[in-house]
Design an enzyme around this catalytic site. Structure first.
Site, PDB file in Angstrom:
ATOM      1  N   GLU A 132       0.798  -1.229   0.000  1.00 57.08           N
ATOM      2  CA  GLU A 132       0.000   0.000   0.000  1.00 57.08           C
ATOM      3  C   GLU A 132       0.829   1.276   0.000  1.00 57.08           C
ATOM      4  OE1 GLU A 132      -3.270  -0.062   2.755  1.00 57.08           O
ATOM      5  OE2 GLU A 132      -4.183  -1.762   1.740  1.00 57.08           O
ATOM      6  N   GLU A 141      -5.408  -8.627   0.138  1.00 56.33           N
ATOM      7  CA  GLU A 141      -6.177  -8.242   1.324  1.00 56.33           C
ATOM      8  C   GLU A 141      -7.608  -7.974   0.908  1.00 56.33           C
ATOM      9  OE1 GLU A 141      -4.772  -5.216   4.063  1.00 56.33           O
ATOM     10  OE2 GLU A 141      -2.684  -5.753   3.598  1.00 56.33           O
TER      11      GLU A 141
HETATM   12  C1  BG6 Z   1      -4.621  -2.398   4.848  1.00 55.21           C
HETATM   13  C2  BG6 Z   1      -3.284  -2.655   5.446  1.00 55.21           C
HETATM   14  O1  BG6 Z   1      -4.715  -1.047   4.597  1.00 55.21           O
HETATM   15  O2  BG6 Z   1      -5.757  -2.621   5.583  1.00 55.21           O
HETATM   16  C3  BG6 Z   1      -3.287  -3.495   6.690  1.00 55.21           C
HETATM   17  O3  BG6 Z   1      -2.381  -3.171   4.514  1.00 55.21           O
HETATM   18  C4  BG6 Z   1      -4.495  -3.123   7.533  1.00 55.21           C
HETATM   19  O4  BG6 Z   1      -2.073  -3.321   7.340  1.00 55.21           O
HETATM   20  C5  BG6 Z   1      -5.750  -3.428   6.750  1.00 55.21           C
HETATM   21  O5  BG6 Z   1      -4.518  -3.744   8.781  1.00 55.21           O
HETATM   22  C6  BG6 Z   1      -7.034  -3.151   7.487  1.00 55.21           C
HETATM   23  O6  BG6 Z   1      -7.084  -1.821   7.933  1.00 55.21           O
HETATM   24  P1  BG6 Z   1      -7.264  -1.463   9.449  1.00 55.21           P
HETATM   25  O7  BG6 Z   1      -6.998   0.000   9.535  1.00 55.21           O
HETATM   26  O8  BG6 Z   1      -8.659  -1.818   9.803  1.00 55.21           O
HETATM   27  O9  BG6 Z   1      -6.266  -2.264  10.214  1.00 55.21           O
END
Ligand code: BG6
Length: 467
Positions: free
Chosen positions: A166, A366
Protein backbone atom coordinates in the site's frame (compact mmCIF):
# COMPACT_ATOMS: atom_id res chain seq x y z
CA UNK A 1 -23.48 -8.96 -17.06
CA UNK A 2 -25.00 -12.06 -15.52
CA UNK A 3 -23.81 -15.52 -16.41
CA UNK A 4 -25.80 -18.73 -16.39
CA UNK A 5 -22.71 -20.75 -15.46
CA UNK A 6 -19.61 -19.55 -13.69
CA UNK A 7 -16.17 -20.91 -14.53
CA UNK A 8 -14.52 -22.84 -11.69
CA UNK A 9 -11.47 -21.48 -9.88
CA UNK A 10 -8.36 -22.66 -11.76
CA UNK A 11 -6.40 -25.68 -10.51
CA UNK A 12 -3.69 -24.63 -8.06
CA UNK A 13 -5.51 -21.42 -7.12
CA UNK A 14 -3.94 -19.98 -3.98
CA UNK A 15 -6.24 -19.91 -0.96
CA UNK A 16 -4.89 -18.44 2.23
CA UNK A 17 -4.77 -15.21 4.20
CA UNK A 18 -2.51 -12.25 4.92
CA UNK A 19 -0.75 -10.52 7.79
CA UNK A 20 2.00 -7.98 8.43
CA UNK A 21 4.92 -8.23 10.84
CA UNK A 22 4.31 -5.21 13.06
CA UNK A 23 0.60 -5.99 13.48
CA UNK A 24 1.04 -9.57 14.67
CA UNK A 25 4.59 -10.47 15.67
CA UNK A 26 4.98 -8.66 18.99
CA UNK A 27 8.54 -9.15 20.31
CA UNK A 28 9.06 -5.61 19.10
CA UNK A 29 12.48 -5.20 20.67
CA UNK A 30 13.51 -8.82 20.86
CA UNK A 31 16.46 -10.62 19.25
CA UNK A 32 18.04 -7.41 18.02
CA UNK A 33 15.01 -5.79 16.40
CA UNK A 34 14.87 -2.00 16.57
CA UNK A 35 11.87 0.30 16.39
CA UNK A 36 10.01 0.96 13.17
CA UNK A 37 8.06 4.10 12.33
CA UNK A 38 4.88 2.10 12.98
CA UNK A 39 6.07 1.21 16.49
CA UNK A 40 6.65 4.86 17.33
CA UNK A 41 3.56 6.37 15.70
CA UNK A 42 1.03 7.56 18.31
CA UNK A 43 -2.02 5.32 18.68
CA UNK A 44 -5.50 6.72 19.36
CA UNK A 45 -6.57 6.79 22.99
CA UNK A 46 -8.18 3.56 24.14
CA UNK A 47 -6.38 1.37 21.64
CA UNK A 48 -3.35 -0.82 22.13
CA UNK A 49 0.09 -0.21 20.66
CA UNK A 50 1.84 -2.86 18.54
CA UNK A 51 4.44 -3.98 21.07
CA UNK A 52 2.94 -7.37 21.89
CA UNK A 53 0.90 -7.97 18.75
CA UNK A 54 -0.62 -11.39 19.05
CA UNK A 55 2.76 -12.94 19.86
CA UNK A 56 3.01 -14.52 16.42
CA UNK A 57 6.81 -14.21 16.63
CA UNK A 58 6.82 -16.94 19.26
CA UNK A 59 3.67 -18.80 18.20
CA UNK A 60 4.12 -18.92 14.43
CA UNK A 61 4.32 -22.74 14.42
CA UNK A 62 0.95 -23.05 16.16
CA UNK A 63 -0.52 -20.40 13.84
CA UNK A 64 0.75 -22.05 10.66
CA UNK A 65 -0.54 -25.44 11.87
CA UNK A 66 -3.98 -23.88 12.24
CA UNK A 67 -3.76 -22.42 8.74
CA UNK A 68 -2.84 -25.84 7.42
CA UNK A 69 -5.85 -27.28 9.24
CA UNK A 70 -7.98 -24.65 7.47
CA UNK A 71 -6.73 -26.00 4.15
CA UNK A 72 -4.49 -23.05 3.21
CA UNK A 73 -2.02 -23.47 0.39
CA UNK A 74 -0.81 -19.87 0.78
CA UNK A 75 0.19 -17.51 3.60
CA UNK A 76 1.12 -13.90 3.02
CA UNK A 77 3.29 -12.32 5.71
CA UNK A 78 5.85 -9.55 5.83
CA UNK A 79 9.49 -9.51 6.81
CA UNK A 80 10.36 -6.75 9.27
CA UNK A 81 13.17 -4.62 7.84
CA UNK A 82 14.21 -3.38 11.33
CA UNK A 83 14.59 -7.02 12.39
CA UNK A 84 16.77 -8.04 9.44
CA UNK A 85 18.89 -4.86 9.40
CA UNK A 86 18.42 -3.20 12.79
CA UNK A 87 20.29 -0.02 11.80
CA UNK A 88 18.33 0.21 8.55
CA UNK A 89 21.55 -0.17 6.56
CA UNK A 90 24.67 -2.20 7.17
CA UNK A 91 24.96 -5.16 9.48
CA UNK A 92 22.54 -8.06 9.00
CA UNK A 93 20.95 -9.64 12.08
CA UNK A 94 21.48 -13.39 11.68
CA UNK A 95 18.94 -14.29 14.38
CA UNK A 96 16.25 -12.52 12.40
CA UNK A 97 17.37 -14.09 9.14
CA UNK A 98 17.06 -17.52 10.81
CA UNK A 99 13.63 -16.66 12.17
CA UNK A 100 12.14 -16.04 8.73
CA UNK A 101 13.84 -19.16 7.37
CA UNK A 102 11.98 -21.03 10.09
CA UNK A 103 8.67 -19.39 9.18
CA UNK A 104 9.13 -20.19 5.48
CA UNK A 105 10.19 -23.78 6.23
CA UNK A 106 7.20 -24.23 8.50
CA UNK A 107 4.90 -23.13 5.66
CA UNK A 108 6.53 -25.55 3.24
CA UNK A 109 6.14 -28.38 5.75
CA UNK A 110 2.38 -28.13 5.11
CA UNK A 111 2.50 -27.31 1.40
CA UNK A 112 1.72 -23.66 2.09
CA UNK A 113 3.19 -21.19 -0.42
CA UNK A 114 4.75 -18.23 1.41
CA UNK A 115 3.93 -14.90 -0.24
CA UNK A 116 6.43 -12.52 1.27
CA UNK A 117 5.98 -8.76 1.57
CA UNK A 118 9.30 -6.98 1.88
CA UNK A 119 7.97 -3.76 3.37
CA UNK A 120 4.66 -3.30 5.14
CA UNK A 121 4.60 0.15 6.81
CA UNK A 122 7.62 -0.57 9.05
CA UNK A 123 10.50 1.62 7.91
CA UNK A 124 13.31 1.45 10.47
CA UNK A 125 12.95 4.47 12.75
CA UNK A 126 16.72 5.01 12.60
CA UNK A 127 16.44 5.89 8.91
CA UNK A 128 13.61 8.29 9.61
CA UNK A 129 15.76 10.01 12.25
CA UNK A 130 18.92 9.94 10.19
CA UNK A 131 17.74 11.41 6.91
CA UNK A 132 13.95 11.77 7.02
CA UNK A 133 13.20 8.34 5.56
CA UNK A 134 11.74 8.42 2.06
CA UNK A 135 12.34 12.16 1.78
CA UNK A 136 15.93 11.22 0.97
CA UNK A 137 17.22 9.41 -2.09
CA UNK A 138 19.47 7.46 0.26
CA UNK A 139 16.40 5.47 1.28
CA UNK A 140 16.23 4.01 -2.23
CA UNK A 141 19.66 2.42 -1.86
CA UNK A 142 19.06 1.24 1.68
CA UNK A 143 15.78 -0.39 0.73
CA UNK A 144 17.32 -2.12 -2.27
CA UNK A 145 20.22 -3.42 -0.15
CA UNK A 146 17.73 -4.81 2.37
CA UNK A 147 15.74 -6.49 -0.44
CA UNK A 148 18.93 -8.03 -1.80
CA UNK A 149 19.57 -9.65 1.58
CA UNK A 150 16.07 -11.15 1.48
CA UNK A 151 16.42 -12.40 -2.09
CA UNK A 152 19.79 -14.00 -1.35
CA UNK A 153 18.48 -15.70 1.77
CA UNK A 154 14.99 -16.70 0.71
CA UNK A 155 14.93 -16.40 -3.07
CA UNK A 156 15.39 -20.11 -3.64
CA UNK A 157 12.37 -21.04 -1.52
CA UNK A 158 9.96 -18.13 -1.97
CA UNK A 159 8.08 -17.99 -5.27
CA UNK A 160 6.29 -14.70 -4.68
CA UNK A 161 7.77 -11.50 -3.30
CA UNK A 162 5.70 -8.35 -2.83
CA UNK A 163 7.73 -5.14 -2.84
CA UNK A 164 5.80 -2.51 -0.90
CA UNK A 165 2.42 -2.82 0.78
CA UNK A 166 0.00 0.00 0.00
CA UNK A 167 2.47 2.62 -1.11
CA UNK A 168 -0.56 4.63 -2.20
CA UNK A 169 -2.04 4.73 1.30
CA UNK A 170 1.31 5.84 2.74
CA UNK A 171 1.65 8.52 0.06
CA UNK A 172 -1.88 9.83 0.39
CA UNK A 173 -2.34 9.67 4.17
CA UNK A 174 1.14 10.26 5.53
CA UNK A 175 2.24 12.84 2.99
CA UNK A 176 1.97 15.78 5.39
CA UNK A 177 5.19 14.70 7.14
CA UNK A 178 7.16 15.85 4.07
CA UNK A 179 6.21 19.48 4.66
CA UNK A 180 4.83 20.34 1.21
CA UNK A 181 2.98 18.69 -1.64
CA UNK A 182 6.15 18.71 -3.69
CA UNK A 183 7.96 16.98 -0.83
CA UNK A 184 5.14 14.45 -0.57
CA UNK A 185 5.33 13.49 -4.25
CA UNK A 186 9.11 13.55 -4.23
CA UNK A 187 9.20 11.03 -1.36
CA UNK A 188 6.62 8.96 -3.20
CA UNK A 189 8.78 9.08 -6.32
CA UNK A 190 11.75 7.76 -4.37
CA UNK A 191 9.63 4.84 -3.24
CA UNK A 192 8.55 4.15 -6.83
CA UNK A 193 12.16 4.09 -7.98
CA UNK A 194 13.12 1.90 -5.01
CA UNK A 195 10.39 -0.52 -5.97
CA UNK A 196 11.54 -0.63 -9.60
CA UNK A 197 15.12 -1.31 -8.55
CA UNK A 198 13.95 -3.96 -6.08
CA UNK A 199 12.13 -5.73 -8.92
CA UNK A 200 15.22 -5.56 -11.12
CA UNK A 201 17.32 -7.10 -8.33
CA UNK A 202 14.80 -9.84 -7.68
CA UNK A 203 15.01 -10.99 -11.28
CA UNK A 204 18.83 -10.98 -11.09
CA UNK A 205 19.30 -12.64 -7.69
CA UNK A 206 16.29 -14.93 -7.51
CA UNK A 207 15.42 -15.80 -11.10
CA UNK A 208 12.92 -18.45 -10.05
CA UNK A 209 10.94 -16.05 -7.90
CA UNK A 210 8.28 -13.66 -9.11
CA UNK A 211 7.87 -10.15 -7.81
CA UNK A 212 5.12 -7.55 -7.87
CA UNK A 213 3.76 -4.45 -6.14
CA UNK A 214 0.96 -4.59 -3.55
CA UNK A 215 -1.00 -1.33 -3.58
CA UNK A 216 -4.54 -0.81 -2.33
CA UNK A 217 -6.59 -0.55 -5.51
CA UNK A 218 -10.23 0.18 -5.93
CA UNK A 219 -12.73 1.17 -8.59
CA UNK A 220 -13.78 4.82 -8.41
CA UNK A 221 -17.42 5.81 -8.86
CA UNK A 222 -18.60 9.32 -9.76
CA UNK A 223 -21.01 10.68 -7.11
CA UNK A 224 -23.45 11.67 -9.87
CA UNK A 225 -23.88 11.28 -13.59
CA UNK A 226 -22.62 14.84 -14.16
CA UNK A 227 -19.75 15.14 -16.65
CA UNK A 228 -17.71 17.02 -14.01
CA UNK A 229 -18.07 14.19 -11.50
CA UNK A 230 -17.15 11.65 -14.15
CA UNK A 231 -13.98 13.55 -14.94
CA UNK A 232 -13.26 13.82 -11.20
CA UNK A 233 -13.55 10.03 -10.88
CA UNK A 234 -11.15 9.56 -13.79
CA UNK A 235 -8.70 12.02 -12.24
CA UNK A 236 -8.88 10.47 -8.77
CA UNK A 237 -8.30 7.07 -10.35
CA UNK A 238 -5.06 8.47 -11.78
CA UNK A 239 -3.87 9.76 -8.43
CA UNK A 240 -5.11 6.94 -6.19
CA UNK A 241 -4.55 3.94 -8.45
CA UNK A 242 -2.74 4.50 -11.72
CA UNK A 243 0.10 6.53 -10.25
CA UNK A 244 1.18 3.35 -8.48
CA UNK A 245 0.58 0.81 -11.23
CA UNK A 246 1.33 2.65 -14.48
CA UNK A 247 4.73 3.48 -12.99
CA UNK A 248 5.31 -0.12 -11.92
CA UNK A 249 4.08 -1.79 -15.12
CA UNK A 250 4.79 0.72 -17.91
CA UNK A 251 7.44 2.85 -16.21
CA UNK A 252 5.37 5.97 -16.95
CA UNK A 253 3.45 8.44 -14.81
CA UNK A 254 -0.22 9.04 -15.72
CA UNK A 255 0.13 11.92 -18.16
CA UNK A 256 -2.68 14.22 -17.06
CA UNK A 257 -1.66 13.88 -13.42
CA UNK A 258 1.96 14.77 -14.12
CA UNK A 259 0.86 17.78 -16.19
CA UNK A 260 -1.47 18.90 -13.39
CA UNK A 261 1.38 18.69 -10.89
CA UNK A 262 3.68 20.62 -13.22
CA UNK A 263 1.03 23.31 -13.58
CA UNK A 264 0.87 23.58 -9.78
CA UNK A 265 4.66 23.48 -9.41
CA UNK A 266 4.62 20.33 -7.30
CA UNK A 267 5.85 17.68 -9.74
CA UNK A 268 8.69 15.52 -8.39
CA UNK A 269 12.19 15.82 -9.81
CA UNK A 270 12.70 12.77 -12.04
CA UNK A 271 16.19 12.06 -13.34
CA UNK A 272 17.00 10.27 -16.59
CA UNK A 273 18.30 7.37 -14.53
CA UNK A 274 14.96 7.24 -12.65
CA UNK A 275 13.07 6.89 -15.93
CA UNK A 276 15.49 4.17 -16.94
CA UNK A 277 14.95 2.30 -13.66
CA UNK A 278 11.18 2.67 -13.86
CA UNK A 279 11.22 1.25 -17.38
CA UNK A 280 13.45 -1.69 -16.43
CA UNK A 281 11.65 -2.71 -13.25
CA UNK A 282 8.95 -5.05 -14.44
CA UNK A 283 6.47 -6.86 -12.20
CA UNK A 284 5.54 -10.47 -12.95
CA UNK A 285 2.10 -10.04 -11.42
CA UNK A 286 0.01 -7.46 -9.58
CA UNK A 287 -1.00 -8.04 -5.98
CA UNK A 288 -3.61 -5.68 -4.62
CA UNK A 289 -5.64 -5.07 -1.48
CA UNK A 290 -9.33 -4.30 -1.83
CA UNK A 291 -11.80 -3.19 0.85
CA UNK A 292 -14.48 -1.29 -1.06
CA UNK A 293 -14.84 1.07 -3.99
CA UNK A 294 -14.38 4.84 -3.63
CA UNK A 295 -16.79 7.58 -4.68
CA UNK A 296 -15.86 11.17 -5.54
CA UNK A 297 -17.34 14.38 -6.80
CA UNK A 298 -15.73 17.34 -8.52
CA UNK A 299 -14.53 20.10 -6.24
CA UNK A 300 -13.27 23.50 -7.39
CA UNK A 301 -10.03 24.96 -6.09
CA UNK A 302 -11.95 27.52 -4.01
CA UNK A 303 -14.39 25.07 -2.43
CA UNK A 304 -11.75 22.39 -1.92
CA UNK A 305 -9.56 24.66 0.20
CA UNK A 306 -12.35 25.02 2.74
CA UNK A 307 -13.13 21.33 3.19
CA UNK A 308 -11.79 20.35 6.58
CA UNK A 309 -11.22 16.94 8.12
CA UNK A 310 -13.73 16.33 10.86
CA UNK A 311 -15.70 13.30 11.95
CA UNK A 312 -18.81 14.30 10.04
CA UNK A 313 -16.75 14.76 6.95
CA UNK A 314 -14.09 12.11 7.54
CA UNK A 315 -13.60 10.86 3.98
CA UNK A 316 -13.60 14.27 2.33
CA UNK A 317 -11.25 15.68 4.91
CA UNK A 318 -8.73 12.99 4.20
CA UNK A 319 -9.10 12.92 0.46
CA UNK A 320 -9.77 16.34 -1.00
CA UNK A 321 -7.69 17.64 -3.88
CA UNK A 322 -8.85 21.19 -4.64
CA UNK A 323 -9.41 21.67 -8.33
CA UNK A 324 -9.90 17.95 -8.86
CA UNK A 325 -12.04 15.82 -6.54
CA UNK A 326 -13.23 15.09 -3.05
CA UNK A 327 -14.24 11.73 -1.61
CA UNK A 328 -17.84 11.28 -0.49
CA UNK A 329 -19.79 8.56 1.29
CA UNK A 330 -21.77 6.47 -1.15
CA UNK A 331 -25.35 6.01 0.14
CA UNK A 332 -25.81 3.08 -2.24
CA UNK A 333 -22.88 1.13 -0.80
CA UNK A 334 -23.14 -1.08 2.30
CA UNK A 335 -20.76 -0.43 5.18
CA UNK A 336 -19.37 -2.29 8.17
CA UNK A 337 -19.88 -0.87 11.65
CA UNK A 338 -16.48 0.82 11.22
CA UNK A 339 -17.67 2.55 8.06
CA UNK A 340 -15.63 0.44 5.66
CA UNK A 341 -17.36 -0.35 2.38
CA UNK A 342 -18.84 -3.74 1.60
CA UNK A 343 -18.89 -3.87 -2.17
CA UNK A 344 -18.31 -7.19 -3.96
CA UNK A 345 -19.37 -5.73 -7.30
CA UNK A 346 -16.68 -3.10 -6.81
CA UNK A 347 -14.19 -5.95 -6.50
CA UNK A 348 -15.31 -7.41 -9.82
CA UNK A 349 -15.01 -4.00 -11.46
CA UNK A 350 -11.55 -3.50 -9.95
CA UNK A 351 -10.40 -6.92 -11.15
CA UNK A 352 -11.69 -6.21 -14.64
CA UNK A 353 -10.05 -2.78 -14.80
CA UNK A 354 -6.71 -4.12 -13.63
CA UNK A 355 -6.74 -7.03 -16.04
CA UNK A 356 -7.86 -4.94 -19.00
CA UNK A 357 -5.26 -2.24 -18.30
CA UNK A 358 -2.22 -4.28 -17.40
CA UNK A 359 -2.75 -7.87 -18.64
CA UNK A 360 -0.77 -9.28 -15.74
CA UNK A 361 -1.84 -12.14 -13.44
CA UNK A 362 -3.58 -10.80 -10.35
CA UNK A 363 -3.71 -11.88 -6.72
CA UNK A 364 -5.88 -10.32 -4.03
CA UNK A 365 -3.64 -9.88 -1.01
CA UNK A 366 -6.18 -8.24 1.32
CA UNK A 367 -9.94 -8.07 1.65
CA UNK A 368 -11.88 -8.60 4.83
CA UNK A 369 -14.38 -7.66 7.44
CA UNK A 370 -13.00 -5.96 10.55
CA UNK A 371 -15.59 -5.79 13.33
CA UNK A 372 -15.76 -6.73 17.03
CA UNK A 373 -16.44 -10.44 17.70
CA UNK A 374 -17.85 -12.01 20.85
CA UNK A 375 -16.25 -14.97 22.55
CA UNK A 376 -19.19 -16.97 23.92
CA UNK A 377 -19.08 -18.68 27.30
CA UNK A 378 -18.88 -22.07 25.61
CA UNK A 379 -15.72 -20.96 23.77
CA UNK A 380 -17.31 -20.46 20.34
CA UNK A 381 -17.27 -17.35 18.15
CA UNK A 382 -20.16 -16.86 15.76
CA UNK A 383 -19.28 -14.52 12.90
CA UNK A 384 -21.92 -14.96 10.16
CA UNK A 385 -21.24 -11.39 8.95
CA UNK A 386 -17.65 -12.34 8.10
CA UNK A 387 -18.74 -15.49 6.28
CA UNK A 388 -21.28 -13.48 4.32
CA UNK A 389 -18.68 -10.83 3.47
CA UNK A 390 -16.08 -13.34 2.30
CA UNK A 391 -18.59 -15.46 0.42
CA UNK A 392 -19.86 -12.50 -1.62
CA UNK A 393 -16.34 -11.33 -2.45
CA UNK A 394 -15.22 -14.82 -3.45
CA UNK A 395 -18.29 -15.09 -5.68
CA UNK A 396 -17.26 -11.77 -7.29
CA UNK A 397 -13.82 -13.27 -7.93
CA UNK A 398 -15.44 -16.18 -9.69
CA UNK A 399 -17.52 -13.83 -11.81
CA UNK A 400 -14.38 -11.91 -12.76
CA UNK A 401 -12.64 -15.18 -13.66
CA UNK A 402 -15.64 -15.97 -15.84
CA UNK A 403 -15.23 -12.51 -17.42
CA UNK A 404 -11.73 -13.64 -18.40
CA UNK A 405 -9.59 -12.16 -15.63
CA UNK A 406 -6.45 -14.12 -14.75
CA UNK A 407 -6.68 -14.30 -10.97
CA UNK A 408 -4.40 -16.77 -9.22
CA UNK A 409 -5.05 -16.26 -5.52
CA UNK A 410 -7.28 -14.91 -2.78
CA UNK A 411 -5.57 -13.98 0.45
CA UNK A 412 -7.94 -12.06 2.72
CA UNK A 413 -7.09 -10.10 5.83
CA UNK A 414 -6.54 -12.14 7.95
CA UNK A 415 -6.06 -15.69 9.24
CA UNK A 416 -5.94 -14.61 12.90
CA UNK A 417 -7.02 -11.46 14.69
CA UNK A 418 -4.25 -8.92 14.80
CA UNK A 419 -3.82 -5.26 15.67
CA UNK A 420 -5.58 -2.93 13.27
CA UNK A 421 -3.52 -0.04 11.88
CA UNK A 422 -5.30 2.50 14.08
CA UNK A 423 -8.30 0.84 15.69
CA UNK A 424 -6.75 -1.67 18.05
CA UNK A 425 -7.48 -5.35 18.44
CA UNK A 426 -11.21 -4.83 18.95
CA UNK A 427 -11.53 -4.46 15.20
CA UNK A 428 -11.04 -8.12 14.42
CA UNK A 429 -10.49 -9.52 10.95
CA UNK A 430 -9.39 -13.08 11.69
CA UNK A 431 -10.95 -16.47 11.17
CA UNK A 432 -9.01 -17.47 14.28
CA UNK A 433 -9.92 -15.54 17.41
CA UNK A 434 -7.03 -14.40 19.59
CA UNK A 435 -7.92 -14.15 23.24
CA UNK A 436 -6.60 -10.73 24.19
CA UNK A 437 -8.14 -7.30 24.70
CA UNK A 438 -6.79 -3.84 24.08
CA UNK A 439 -4.79 -3.72 27.29
CA UNK A 440 -5.22 -7.17 28.82
CA UNK A 441 -3.04 -9.72 27.03
CA UNK A 442 -4.87 -12.64 28.71
CA UNK A 443 -3.61 -16.00 27.41
CA UNK A 444 -3.66 -15.13 23.66
CA UNK A 445 -5.28 -18.49 23.09
CA UNK A 446 -6.19 -19.24 19.48
CA UNK A 447 -9.88 -20.14 19.02
CA UNK A 448 -11.51 -21.28 15.79
CA UNK A 449 -14.40 -18.98 14.76
CA UNK A 450 -17.34 -20.22 12.69
CA UNK A 451 -15.65 -18.62 9.66
CA UNK A 452 -12.67 -20.95 10.23
CA UNK A 453 -14.82 -24.01 9.49
CA UNK A 454 -16.55 -22.31 6.59
CA UNK A 455 -13.32 -21.11 4.94
CA UNK A 456 -11.83 -24.60 5.40
CA UNK A 457 -14.57 -25.95 3.10
CA UNK A 458 -13.87 -23.18 0.60
CA UNK A 459 -10.13 -23.90 0.50
CA UNK A 460 -10.53 -27.67 0.40
CA UNK A 461 -13.11 -27.55 -2.40
CA UNK A 462 -11.08 -25.00 -4.42
CA UNK A 463 -13.92 -22.52 -4.09
CA UNK A 464 -16.71 -24.89 -5.13
CA UNK A 465 -18.36 -25.06 -1.73
CA UNK A 466 -19.33 -21.55 -0.66
CA UNK A 467 -22.45 -22.56 1.34
C1 BG6 B 1 -4.62 -2.40 4.85
C2 BG6 B 1 -3.28 -2.66 5.45
O1 BG6 B 1 -4.71 -1.05 4.60
O2 BG6 B 1 -5.76 -2.62 5.58
C3 BG6 B 1 -3.29 -3.50 6.69
O3 BG6 B 1 -2.38 -3.17 4.51
C4 BG6 B 1 -4.50 -3.12 7.53
O4 BG6 B 1 -2.07 -3.32 7.34
C5 BG6 B 1 -5.75 -3.43 6.75
O5 BG6 B 1 -4.52 -3.74 8.78
C6 BG6 B 1 -7.03 -3.15 7.49
O6 BG6 B 1 -7.08 -1.82 7.93
P1 BG6 B 1 -7.26 -1.46 9.45
O7 BG6 B 1 -7.00 0.00 9.53
O8 BG6 B 1 -8.66 -1.82 9.80
O9 BG6 B 1 -6.27 -2.26 10.21
Amino acid sequence: MDYRNLKPFPEGFLWGASSSAYQCEGAYLEDGKTLSVSDTAPVPEGTTDFNDGIDHYHRFREDIALMAEMGFNEFRFSIAWPRIIPQGAGEVNEVAVRHYHDVIDECHKYGIEPVVTLYHFDLPQVLQDKYGGWASRQCIDDFVEYCKVCYKEYGSKVKYFLTINEQNMMALFQGAQYGSEKGQWQANHHMLVAQAKAMIECHKIAPNAKVGPAPNITAIYPASSSPADNLAAMDWDQLRNRLFLDTAVFGTYPEALLNWWKDKGIAPEITDQDWEDLKNGNPDFIAFNYYGAGTVRYVSEEEGKNIKSDTANFMSGLMTYPGMSTAVQNPLQEHTSYGMGIDPIGLRITLRQLWERYRLPLIITENGCGVPDKLEEDGTVHDPYRIDYLRRHIRACQEAITDGVELFGYSPWSAFDLISTHQGVTKRYGMIYVNRDEFDLKDMKRIRKDSFFWYKKVCESNGKDLD
